[in-house]
Design a protein around this motif. Structure first.
Motif, PDB file in Angstrom:
ATOM      1  N   ALA A  11       0.421  -8.568  -2.680  1.00 44.57           N
ATOM      2  CA  ALA A  11      -0.963  -8.088  -2.817  1.00 44.57           C
ATOM      3  C   ALA A  11      -1.506  -7.661  -1.451  1.00 44.57           C
ATOM      4  O   ALA A  11      -2.194  -6.636  -1.339  1.00 44.57           O
ATOM      5  N   PHE A  12      -1.180  -8.433  -0.420  1.00 47.33           N
ATOM      6  CA  PHE A  12      -1.631  -8.066   0.922  1.00 47.33           C
ATOM      7  C   PHE A  12      -0.953  -6.781   1.382  1.00 47.33           C
ATOM      8  O   PHE A  12      -1.587  -5.922   1.994  1.00 47.33           O
ATOM      9  N   GLU A  13       0.333  -6.641   1.071  1.00 46.25           N
ATOM     10  CA  GLU A  13       1.036  -5.407   1.419  1.00 46.25           C
ATOM     11  C   GLU A  13       0.324  -4.206   0.791  1.00 46.25           C
ATOM     12  O   GLU A  13       0.102  -3.180   1.448  1.00 46.25           O
ATOM     13  N   LYS A  14      -0.036  -4.319  -0.471  1.00 53.14           N
ATOM     14  CA  LYS A  14      -0.731  -3.230  -1.162  1.00 53.14           C
ATOM     15  C   LYS A  14      -2.055  -2.914  -0.464  1.00 53.14           C
ATOM     16  O   LYS A  14      -2.402  -1.738  -0.286  1.00 53.14           O
ATOM     17  N   ALA A  15      -2.779  -3.950  -0.068  1.00 57.60           N
ATOM     18  CA  ALA A  15      -4.056  -3.744   0.622  1.00 57.60           C
ATOM     19  C   ALA A  15      -3.857  -3.030   1.957  1.00 57.60           C
ATOM     20  O   ALA A  15      -4.633  -2.138   2.319  1.00 57.60           O
ATOM     21  N   VAL A  16      -2.814  -3.398   2.686  1.00 52.82           N
ATOM     22  CA  VAL A  16      -2.520  -2.741   3.968  1.00 52.82           C
ATOM     23  C   VAL A  16      -2.166  -1.276   3.736  1.00 52.82           C
ATOM     24  O   VAL A  16      -2.629  -0.390   4.469  1.00 52.82           O
ATOM     25  N   LEU A  17      -1.359  -0.992   2.722  1.00 50.77           N
ATOM     26  CA  LEU A  17      -0.991   0.391   2.429  1.00 50.77           C
ATOM     27  C   LEU A  17      -2.217   1.220   2.029  1.00 50.77           C
ATOM     28  O   LEU A  17      -2.343   2.384   2.428  1.00 50.77           O
ATOM     29  N   LEU A  18      -3.131   0.646   1.272  1.00 51.97           N
ATOM     30  CA  LEU A  18      -4.367   1.340   0.896  1.00 51.97           C
ATOM     31  C   LEU A  18      -5.240   1.591   2.124  1.00 51.97           C
ATOM     32  O   LEU A  18      -5.843   2.661   2.267  1.00 51.97           O
ATOM     33  N   TRP A  19      -5.324   0.609   3.014  1.00 58.11           N
ATOM     34  CA  TRP A  19      -6.070   0.770   4.277  1.00 58.11           C
ATOM     35  C   TRP A  19      -5.491   1.936   5.070  1.00 58.11           C
ATOM     36  O   TRP A  19      -6.221   2.800   5.550  1.00 58.11           O
ATOM     37  N   ALA A  20      -4.173   1.967   5.200  1.00 53.19           N
ATOM     38  CA  ALA A  20      -3.513   3.026   5.965  1.00 53.19           C
ATOM     39  C   ALA A  20      -3.751   4.392   5.315  1.00 53.19           C
ATOM     40  O   ALA A  20      -4.002   5.386   6.009  1.00 53.19           O
ATOM     41  N   GLU A  21      -3.673   4.436   3.993  1.00 52.11           N
ATOM     42  CA  GLU A  21      -3.925   5.691   3.282  1.00 52.11           C
ATOM     43  C   GLU A  21      -5.342   6.181   3.570  1.00 52.11           C
ATOM     44  O   GLU A  21      -5.560   7.382   3.803  1.00 52.11           O
ATOM     45  N   GLY A  22      -6.294   5.264   3.566  1.00 51.04           N
ATOM     46  CA  GLY A  22      -7.685   5.612   3.878  1.00 51.04           C
ATOM     47  C   GLY A  22      -7.859   6.134   5.297  1.00 51.04           C
ATOM     48  O   GLY A  22      -8.784   6.904   5.574  1.00 51.04           O
ATOM     49  N   MET A  23      -6.960   5.730   6.178  1.00 53.65           N
ATOM     50  CA  MET A  23      -6.991   6.206   7.561  1.00 53.65           C
ATOM     51  C   MET A  23      -6.264   7.548   7.697  1.00 53.65           C
ATOM     52  O   MET A  23      -6.236   8.125   8.779  1.00 53.65           O
TER      53      MET A  23
END
Length: 156
Positions: A11-23
């Protein structure tokens, strides 16, 4: 580690990937988890493009996903203590970097010993494998005991 720890990590990995996508970043999973290994000591990601240590420190310190970070090291920790490491590479070397960071160590050493290692561009793993004269292998199949001949003939 428990199944709950695994679920928290994913779940944390998914959150990090979403953060990066937003960047606007290209960020992908790398390391042992990419080969299907669990548990792992930390989540590892590969980022396309190189940022300065100061920029990494700024991004990690200002992201609410991370409770703490190690200045200058591209390492951080979640509020649940999930460790994260970020690697970075320019696009022309993406394929070689993804192979190198995915591992395992013996497989990477074998690949690095082959003619063509680090000949750019290799913007994908498929291109990097072609540069070293091997057929692409999915990460979970990369291990030395699967090689039939020292020259890698079983996968060329």
């Amino acid at each position: 580690m428990s199944e709950q720890a695994r679920q928290d990590g994913l779940a944390f990995e998914k959150a990090v990937l979403l953060w990066a996508e937003g960047m606007g970043w290209r960020l992908e999973r790398t390391g042992p988890l990419r080969r299907g290994i669990w548990p792992v000591a930390r989540l590892e990601f590969l980022r396309e493009g190189v940022l300065t240590p100061e920029n990494w420190d700024h991004f990690l310190s200002s992201c609410s996903l991370f409770e703490s970070f190690v200045p200058g090291r591209r390492e951080a920790s979640s509020h649940k203590g999930i460790a994260v490491k970020f690697y970075q590479v320019e696009k022309p070397a993406w394929g070689f970097a993804q192979i190198a960071h995915t591992g395992p160590h013996e497989w990477v050493a074998y690949c690095r010993s082959r003619a063509g290692w680090d000949q750019l561009p290799a913007e994908s793993e498929q291109a990097a494998f072609a540069r070293i004269g091997l057929e692409f292998l999915p990460p979970e199949e990369r291990c030395m005991h699967d090689m039939n001949k020292p020259d890698g003939g079983s996968h060329a």
